[in-house]
Every structure is written in structure tokens, then in C-alpha cells.
Scaffold this active site. Structure first.
Site, PDB file in Angstrom:
ATOM      1  N   ASP A 127       4.546  -1.713  27.715  1.00 30.42           N
ATOM      2  CA  ASP A 127       3.341  -2.345  28.280  1.00 30.42           C
ATOM      3  C   ASP A 127       2.606  -1.392  29.216  1.00 30.42           C
ATOM      4  O   ASP A 127       3.248  -0.664  29.982  1.00 30.42           O
ATOM      5  CB  ASP A 127       3.731  -3.586  29.090  1.00 30.42           C
ATOM      6  CG  ASP A 127       3.831  -4.811  28.202  1.00 30.42           C
ATOM      7  OD1 ASP A 127       3.198  -4.818  27.126  1.00 30.42           O
ATOM      8  OD2 ASP A 127       4.533  -5.756  28.558  1.00 30.42           O
TER       9      ASP A 127
ATOM     10  N   SER B   2      -7.077   0.442  17.821  1.00 34.10           N
ATOM     11  CA  SER B   2      -6.566  -0.409  18.902  1.00 34.10           C
ATOM     12  C   SER B   2      -6.768   0.244  20.252  1.00 34.10           C
ATOM     13  O   SER B   2      -6.701   1.466  20.382  1.00 34.10           O
ATOM     14  CB  SER B   2      -5.065  -0.621  18.671  1.00 34.10           C
ATOM     15  OG  SER B   2      -4.438  -1.070  19.840  1.00 34.10           O
TER      16      SER B   2
ATOM     17  N   LYS C  55      -1.658   4.472  15.691  1.00 31.22           N
ATOM     18  CA  LYS C  55      -3.124   4.331  15.730  1.00 31.22           C
ATOM     19  C   LYS C  55      -3.767   5.642  16.193  1.00 31.22           C
ATOM     20  O   LYS C  55      -4.813   6.044  15.683  1.00 31.22           O
ATOM     21  CB  LYS C  55      -3.528   3.173  16.644  1.00 31.22           C
ATOM     22  CG  LYS C  55      -3.133   1.802  16.106  1.00 31.22           C
ATOM     23  CD  LYS C  55      -3.776   1.500  14.748  1.00 31.22           C
ATOM     24  CE  LYS C  55      -3.412   0.122  14.240  1.00 31.22           C
ATOM     25  NZ  LYS C  55      -3.992  -0.175  12.915  1.00 31.22           N
TER      26      LYS C  55
ATOM     27  N   TYR D 283       3.730   1.876  17.970  1.00 29.78           N
ATOM     28  CA  TYR D 283       2.546   1.220  17.386  1.00 29.78           C
ATOM     29  C   TYR D 283       1.292   1.980  17.805  1.00 29.78           C
ATOM     30  O   TYR D 283       0.477   2.376  16.968  1.00 29.78           O
ATOM     31  CB  TYR D 283       2.436  -0.236  17.834  1.00 29.78           C
ATOM     32  CG  TYR D 283       1.054  -0.806  17.599  1.00 29.78           C
ATOM     33  CD1 TYR D 283       0.147  -0.933  18.652  1.00 29.78           C
ATOM     34  CD2 TYR D 283       0.642  -1.165  16.323  1.00 29.78           C
ATOM     35  CE1 TYR D 283      -1.124  -1.418  18.437  1.00 29.78           C
ATOM     36  CE2 TYR D 283      -0.638  -1.648  16.098  1.00 29.78           C
ATOM     37  CZ  TYR D 283      -1.514  -1.772  17.158  1.00 29.78           C
ATOM     38  OH  TYR D 283      -2.788  -2.237  16.946  1.00 29.78           O
TER      39      TYR D 283
ATOM     40  N   ASN E 114      -7.561  -7.176  22.902  1.00 31.44           N
ATOM     41  CA  ASN E 114      -6.530  -8.145  22.504  1.00 31.44           C
ATOM     42  C   ASN E 114      -7.091  -9.308  21.696  1.00 31.44           C
ATOM     43  O   ASN E 114      -7.555 -10.275  22.282  1.00 31.44           O
ATOM     44  CB  ASN E 114      -5.793  -8.648  23.741  1.00 31.44           C
ATOM     45  CG  ASN E 114      -4.835  -7.614  24.270  1.00 31.44           C
ATOM     46  OD1 ASN E 114      -5.215  -6.460  24.525  1.00 31.44           O
ATOM     47  ND2 ASN E 114      -3.570  -7.988  24.400  1.00 31.44           N
TER      48      ASN E 114
ATOM     49  N   LEU F 114       0.823  -1.221   0.000  1.00 33.64           N
ATOM     50  CA  LEU F 114       0.000   0.000   0.000  1.00 33.64           C
ATOM     51  C   LEU F 114       0.854   1.267   0.000  1.00 33.64           C
ATOM     52  O   LEU F 114       0.360   2.352  -0.295  1.00 33.64           O
ATOM     53  CB  LEU F 114      -0.928   0.008   1.223  1.00 33.64           C
ATOM     54  CG  LEU F 114      -2.024  -1.062   1.240  1.00 33.64           C
ATOM     55  CD1 LEU F 114      -2.705  -1.088   2.600  1.00 33.64           C
ATOM     56  CD2 LEU F 114      -3.040  -0.817   0.130  1.00 33.64           C
TER      57      LEU F 114
HETATM   58  C1  WQD Z   1      -0.284  -9.183  26.401  1.00 39.46           C
HETATM   59  C2  WQD Z   1       0.279  -9.315  27.800  1.00 39.46           C
HETATM   60  C3  WQD Z   1       2.596  -8.712  27.992  1.00 39.46           C
HETATM   61  C4  WQD Z   1       4.258 -12.051  25.730  1.00 39.46           C
HETATM   62  C5  WQD Z   1      -1.763  -6.353  21.757  1.00 39.46           C
HETATM   63  C6  WQD Z   1      -1.436  -6.222  20.321  1.00 39.46           C
HETATM   64  C7  WQD Z   1      -1.802  -4.871  19.791  1.00 39.46           C
HETATM   65  C8  WQD Z   1      -3.124  -4.374  20.301  1.00 39.46           C
HETATM   66  C9  WQD Z   1      -3.233  -4.520  21.801  1.00 39.46           C
HETATM   67  C10 WQD Z   1      -4.779  -4.671  18.564  1.00 39.46           C
HETATM   68  C11 WQD Z   1       1.197  -8.145  28.151  1.00 39.46           C
HETATM   69  C12 WQD Z   1       2.355 -10.184  28.331  1.00 39.46           C
HETATM   70  C13 WQD Z   1       3.361 -11.178  26.322  1.00 39.46           C
HETATM   71  C14 WQD Z   1       5.125 -12.840  26.542  1.00 39.46           C
HETATM   72  C15 WQD Z   1       4.139 -11.848  28.488  1.00 39.46           C
HETATM   73  N1  WQD Z   1      -4.214  -5.067  19.707  1.00 39.46           N
HETATM   74  N2  WQD Z   1       3.310 -11.094  27.684  1.00 39.46           N
HETATM   75  N3  WQD Z   1       5.011 -12.708  27.908  1.00 39.46           N
HETATM   76  O1  WQD Z   1       0.993  -5.881  24.265  1.00 39.46           O
HETATM   77  O2  WQD Z   1      -1.429  -6.041  24.994  1.00 39.46           O
HETATM   78  O3  WQD Z   1      -0.808  -5.672  22.556  1.00 39.46           O
HETATM   79  O4  WQD Z   1      -3.035  -5.891  22.068  1.00 39.46           O
HETATM   80  O5  WQD Z   1      -4.523  -3.762  17.885  1.00 39.46           O
HETATM   81  O6  WQD Z   1      -1.889  -5.040  18.396  1.00 39.46           O
HETATM   82  O7  WQD Z   1      -0.046  -6.395  20.162  1.00 39.46           O
HETATM   83  O8  WQD Z   1      -0.446  -7.873  23.655  1.00 39.46           O
HETATM   84  O9  WQD Z   1      -0.034 -10.283  23.604  1.00 39.46           O
HETATM   85  O10 WQD Z   1       1.949  -8.705  23.332  1.00 39.46           O
HETATM   86  O11 WQD Z   1       0.827  -8.923  25.551  1.00 39.46           O
HETATM   87  O12 WQD Z   1       4.074 -11.756  29.729  1.00 39.46           O
HETATM   88  O13 WQD Z   1       5.960 -13.645  26.066  1.00 39.46           O
HETATM   89  O14 WQD Z   1       1.074 -10.488  27.855  1.00 39.46           O
HETATM   90  O15 WQD Z   1       3.523  -8.141  28.898  1.00 39.46           O
HETATM   91  O16 WQD Z   1       1.008  -7.838  29.512  1.00 39.46           O
HETATM   92  P1  WQD Z   1      -0.391  -6.305  23.967  1.00 39.46           P
HETATM   93  P2  WQD Z   1       0.634  -9.003  23.963  1.00 39.46           P
END
Ligand code: WQD
Length: 343
Positions: free
Chosen positions: A300, A126, A155, A151, A181, A60
Site C-alpha cells: 500500500d 493504473s 503496469k 501488479y 480507484n 490471451l
Molecule cells: C484501497 C484502500 C487499503 C481493503 C486499487 C486496485 C488497483 C489500482 C489502484 C486500477 C487501501 C484499504 C482495503 C480492506 C482496507 N486500480 N483497504 N481494508 O490498493 O488502492 O488498488 O487501485 O488499476 O487495480 O487494486 O485499492 O481497494 O485494495 O485499497 O483498509 O479490507 O483501502 O489499505 O488503503 P488499492 P484497494
């Protein structure tokens, strides 16, 4: 109706095409450059629904190539713009990649929407636009705090671009859907997320650890001010998210009095901690997950989950899938991938 979907071979895009084929007679075009997906998605869509979209391998950011798709497919009634990089952690390490891809892609889609007079757009936004917010659950009128990652900032900027653009022409109507999520896989077990070798997101990392692709999972921090010290998120099944897109686009088609621009949360309204998500996985998979507790991850936020009232009121939509069903579908998909490595 004719719909153009950007990122249609991706995780949420492919599940949305499945729901469109199951619930409507709409014609679907998909643009994707496979930067975070594979053309095989379209075969999986056909395996589940018996149909494939018309698809184009286009970046795009290449305006000429993007415009060519629109000029050769006149009469598009609506666009769903998914195409973007979406890993919070990765965006902290690669900010320029995120600003270039996510913002230039959106700008080119809007240029085409204007040039070809396409009245309706659904934007993949998001919950990360809320930042480290302290009023929970978050509503769409909650104040947007500072974006905690590049990121999230792409948005926030994207939503402002859409608001300003929608004001330029009463023909254009846009809904920004703020996903919480998205997790899980199609309940048929035949479609799901194709994560890179080392996914950034929790649920694919859980299932890949359980299947043996990683030795262990690290929980990023257990000193947050939450009920068990680990981060709280609003996990929502990908097919629930997909269904919301069909409902939102139908709303724009049918309700001419709909505002030029609106935002709607897509969440379950339930906050789940990382340890609770792991426990849910262990329960449905009957497997013990090898994990340890590590340091917090940059970018985070400690806790966020949705107030989903507006989606119920405006769209008549709410998520149906439980955390156990989400984890079960994710685990079934991981097992499918290990038995069908070609995917
Ligand atoms: C979730 C939790 C990590 C990996 C996502 C998407 C983003 C947006 C919002 C749509 C966090 C913890 C993760 C690991 C961990 N959605 N974790 N160990 O950061 O909330 O963002 O949702 O647009 O696109 O990326 O999601 O799944 O990365 O993390 O402890 O190995 O899991 O710290 O608390 P996040 P995530």
C-alpha cells in the site's frame, strides 16, 4: 467502427461495452477467459442496452487462439486492452502469476495488433505506476517512483512496452489510461463487479461486510501521515472510467495528429481516506459497518490522488459521480447480487 475489447466480461470492460453501445454505433468483439469474471456479464450488458458483443472465450497467453480471433475478424479499427489481474495485495503474494498473465497477454495483443495492422490501442494502466510518490496531486509528468507491488510493476513495464512498440510504426497510436480507484456499479443496479469470495479491494469488502458475507472489515493501518491516519485514494466511478475510454478512442479515430503514445490520468482529483469512504457508505446505506483497525498492508502507498487537468484538456472529459453516489451504486449492486445469487 469495429472494436476489440480484451477483458470485456470484466468489471471495467463490461461497463465500457455498455457505454460504447449507449453512445456509438460501433461493433464490439470481446475476448475473455473469465478468470476474474463470468460470461453472464454479456447477458447483463444486453439487459441494460439491448445488445451483446460478439464474444470469445480465449486466454490471451495462447497466441495461436488469440490470433485466430483476429484473423477471423478482419477490419478491427481499435483495441481496448483491459485483460489483466489487478489486485495489489494479491500480486504481492502471487508475483509470478501477475508477471505471466499481465505481460504475456499484452505482448500477444501487440503481436496481433502488428500482424493485423490495427492502428489504435487504449491500454488499461493504473495510478499504481506512480509508486509511493510524495508530490500530490500526481500529474502524468510526475516521476514514476519504484513500483510498490508486482501488479504496479506489470503496469510500469506495460507502459514501456507500448512506448517502444509505438515507435516501431507511425501507424500505431496508443493512449495509456492511468485509473485511480475504480469503484461502484452501473446506476441501473444491473451490472457491477463480480468479486471473488474474498475481494482484495476496499469497496466490495465494505458492501460484502454490510450484507453479512464477512463478520467485519479491517482498516489496514491508521498511522499514515494523512488527515485521519488512514490511506487516501482517488475513488472514481466505474462508468466515468468507461466513458473516458469511449472518448479516448474517438479522439484517436478523429485526430490523426495525436501523438504515437500518450498517458492520461483518470481520477476525480479528490482524495478520500478509508474512514471517509466507510462514513460515506454508512450515510447512504443507513447501516453501521462493523470494522476494526489493523496493521498496514504490504504494497500500500499512504496517499495518492490525481491531477485530472490533462484529461479535461486533451479529452474534454471529467468524472461526474460523487463518493456518495459511488457508494450507493455499490450497495445497490451488492443487494442485487444477494437477491440474484445465480450471477
Ligand atoms: C484501497 C484502500 C487499503 C481493503 C486499487 C486496485 C488497483 C489500482 C489502484 C486500477 C487501501 C484499504 C482495503 C480492506 C482496507 N486500480 N483497504 N481494508 O490498493 O488502492 O488498488 O487501485 O488499476 O487495480 O487494486 O485499492 O481497494 O485494495 O485499497 O483498509 O479490507 O483501502 O489499505 O488503503 P488499492 P484497494
Amino acid at each position: 467502427m469495429k472494436i476489440l475489447i480484451t477483458g470485456g466480461s470484466g468489471y471495467i470492460g463490461s461497463h465500457t461495452i455498455i457505454e460504447i453501445f449507449k453512445n456509438t454505433d460501433w461493433e464490439v468483439l470481446s475476448i475473455d477467459n473469465y478468470s476474474n469474471s463470468s460470461e453472464l456479464s454479456y447477458q447483463r450488458i444486453e439487459d441494460i442496452t439491448g445488445k451483446k458483443p460478439t464474444y470469445f472465450n480465449v486466454d490471451l497467453r495462447d497466441l495461436e487462439a488469440t490470433e485466430k480471433v483476429f484473423s477471423e475478424n478482419i477490419g478491427i479499427d481499435g483495441i481496448i486492452h483491459f485483460a489483466a489481474f489487478k489486485a495489489v495485495g494479491e500480486s504481492v503474494e502471487e508475483p509470478l502469476m501477475y508477471y505471466d498473465n499481465n505481460l504475456n497477454s499484452l505482448a500477444n495483443v501487440l503481436k496481433c495488433q502488428e500482424k493485423f495492422k490495427i492502428p489504435n490501442l487504449i491500454f488499461s494502466s493504473s495510478c499504481s505506476v506512480y509508486g509511493n510518490i510524495d508530490e500530490l496531486p500526481v500529474t502524468e509528468s510526475s516521476h514514476l517512483a519504484k513500483a510498490e507491488s508486482p501488479y504496479a510493476y506489470t503496469k510500469q513495464i506495460g507502459e514501456v512496452m507500448l512506448q517502444d512498440f509505438a515507435k516501431t510504426n507511425p501507424l500505431f497510436k496508443t493512449i495509456a489510461l492511468r485509473y485511480f480507484n475504480p469503484v461502484g456499479a452501473h446506476l441501473s443496479g444491473l451490472n457491477g463487479e463480480l468479486s471473488s469470495n474474498r475481494p482484495n479491494n476496499l469497496v466490495p469488502f465494505i458492501t460484502q461486510t454490510a450484507i453479512g458475507k464477512h463478520d467485519k472489515l479491517t482498516v489496514f493501518g491508521s498511522d499514515y501521515p494523512t488527515r485521519d491516519g488512514t490511506c487516501v485514494r482517488d475513488y472514481i466511478h466505474v462508468s466515468d472510467i468507461a466513458n473516458a475510454h469511449v472518448v479516448a478512442l474517438k479522439k484517436l479515430f478523429e485526430e490523426k495528429s495525436f501523438p504515437a503514445y500518450d498517458v492520461i490520468n483518470l481520477g476525480t482529483g479528490n482524495g478520500v481516506t478509508v474512514l471517509e469512504a466507510i462514513n460515506a457508505f454508512e450515510k447512504v446505506s443507513e447501516k453501521k459497518l462493523n470494522f476494526d483497525i489493523g496493521e498496514r498492508r504490504d504494497g500500500d502507498v499512504g496517499e495518492i490522488y490525481a491531477d485530472n487537468t490533462k484529461a479535461k484538456q486533451v479529452l474534454g472529459w471529467e468524472a461526474k459521480t460523487t463518493i456518495d453516489e459511488m457508494m450507493d451504486s455499490a450497495w445497490k449492486w451488492e443487494q442485487y447480487l444477494s437477491e440474484n445469487p445465480a450471477n
